[in-house]
Design a protein around this motif. Structure first.
Motif, mmCIF file in Angstrom:
data_model
loop_
_atom_site.group_PDB
_atom_site.id
_atom_site.type_symbol
_atom_site.label_atom_id
_atom_site.label_comp_id
_atom_site.label_asym_id
_atom_site.label_seq_id
_atom_site.Cartn_x
_atom_site.Cartn_y
_atom_site.Cartn_z
ATOM 1 N N THR A 26 -3.046 49.629 -98.608
ATOM 2 C CA THR A 26 -4.122 49.128 -99.471
ATOM 3 C C THR A 26 -4.276 47.632 -99.231
ATOM 4 N N ASN A 28 -6.873 44.153 -100.577
ATOM 5 C CA ASN A 28 -7.848 43.687 -101.571
ATOM 6 C C ASN A 28 -8.306 42.315 -101.114
ATOM 7 N N LEU A 31 -5.548 39.728 -100.618
ATOM 8 C CA LEU A 31 -4.636 39.993 -99.497
ATOM 9 C C LEU A 31 -5.320 39.685 -98.168
ATOM 10 N N PHE A 129 -3.004 48.975 -112.488
ATOM 11 C CA PHE A 129 -2.166 47.834 -112.085
ATOM 12 C C PHE A 129 -1.013 47.675 -113.079
ATOM 13 N N ARG A 132 0.431 43.946 -113.816
ATOM 14 C CA ARG A 132 -0.414 43.061 -114.632
ATOM 15 C C ARG A 132 -0.435 43.504 -116.099
ATOM 16 N N ALA A 163 -0.373 50.755 -108.566
ATOM 17 C CA ALA A 163 -0.583 49.473 -107.887
ATOM 18 C C ALA A 163 0.015 48.336 -108.713
ATOM 19 N N SER A 164 0.060 47.147 -108.087
ATOM 20 C CA SER A 164 0.655 45.980 -108.755
ATOM 21 C C SER A 164 2.136 46.237 -109.033
ATOM 22 N N ARG A 166 5.903 45.385 -108.698
ATOM 23 C CA ARG A 166 6.576 44.087 -108.586
ATOM 24 C C ARG A 166 8.080 44.200 -108.363
ATOM 25 N N THR A 183 1.635 51.980 -104.065
ATOM 26 C CA THR A 183 1.333 50.997 -103.019
ATOM 27 C C THR A 183 2.245 49.801 -103.230
HETATM 28 O O1 G3P Z 1 -3.096 46.601 -104.970
HETATM 29 C C1 G3P Z 1 -3.199 45.700 -106.037
HETATM 30 C C2 G3P Z 1 -2.127 44.673 -105.929
HETATM 31 O O2 G3P Z 1 -2.241 43.985 -104.702
HETATM 32 C C3 G3P Z 1 -2.152 43.677 -107.074
HETATM 33 O O3 G3P Z 1 -0.852 43.233 -107.224
HETATM 34 O O4 G3P Z 1 0.946 41.689 -107.953
HETATM 35 O O5 G3P Z 1 -1.428 40.828 -107.619
HETATM 36 O O6 G3P Z 1 -0.879 42.330 -109.559
HETATM 37 P P1 G3P Z 1 -0.533 41.951 -108.120
#
Ligand code: G3P
Length: 217
Positions: A26, A28, A31, A129, A132, A163-164, A166, A183
């Motif tokens: 993935t 965004n 990235l 996410f 977040r 996603a997101s 950590r 992801t």
């Molecule tokens: O795929 C979504 C991811 O890249 C966001 O991660 O750590 O910025 O919330 P983050």
């Protein structure tokens, strides 16, 4: 559970792909910006490395323009999955793209009803996410459990994509929750596969083996 890499860094993708455990990627806009490379060029290179879904996000905010960008992104490679935010315009674009047989990953999901709406629009992947949500004091995995249940209740074809992420703990919770996909940032994936007792145990095995002065012929 499928492992997607959450990165646009080709070096990371090439290395992790060699481990045999990466099913997709993935990206965004953040990235892609971090990669410092032209969007289409880096997407094509990633699609040649990974024979699986590669998410590429639209940057327009109005439905018609999102559709136009999504069609362009989908043309880059058969592995491309178009990413749309779960705004009203993003849902309209998701409906239009999925009606054309183009897979959509609906992103920036923060409540289960957003996910259900995206599934009703034909989304192939739903991206809540979790990190977040944790950041604002919620339990990010509550929405994952809710969406896994909703998808199962109605046998919806969408896949829940965590996603997101950590931490390795997030990856474990994703697997335990029954999510279809996680992801994962490269560093987190690498960290998840390491344990000091594995290193210590291997060193002991090799030291004992060396003492036998044998070779495997
Ligand atoms: O795929 C979504 C991811 O890249 C966001 O991660 O750590 O910025 O919330 P983050």
């Amino acid at each position: 559970m499928k492992f997607f890499l959450d990165t646009a860094e080709v070096k990371e993708i090439r290395e992790a792909a060699s481990w045999g455990i990466v099913d997709g990627v993935t990206t965004n806009p953040s990235l892609i910006a971090k990669s410092g490379r032209p969007y289409a060029e880096v997407l094509r290179e990633i699609c040649e490395l990974i024979d699986g879904p590669v998410s590429a996000e639209v940057v327009a905010t109005e439905a018609a323009a999102m559709l136009e960008e999504g069609l362009k992104l989908a043309k880059l490679h058969k592995n491309i999955v178009v990413k749309c935010p779960v705004t009203i315009d993003g849902l309209k674009a998701t409906s239009a793209l999925s009606r054309r047989g183009i897979r959509v990953n609906v992103t920036l999901i923060f409540n289960p009803l957003q996910g259900l709406a995206a599934a009703k629009c034909g989304a192939a992947f739903l991206s809540p996410f979790v990190g977040r949500l944790d950041d604002i004091g919620h339990d990010g995995f509550e929405i994952i459990a809710q969406l896994v249940r909703i998808i199962s209740n109605y046998s919806l074809p969408s896949q829940v994509l965590v996603a997101s992420i950590r931490s390795p703990g997030h990856l474990l919770r994703a697997a335990e929750s029954g999510a279809h996909v996680a992801t994962i940032p490269f560093a987190i994936l690498k960290q998840s596969l390491h344990h000091p007792l594995t290193e210590i145990g291997l060193e002991k095995f090799l030291a004992d083996w060396r003492a036998t002065h044998q070779k495997i012929e």
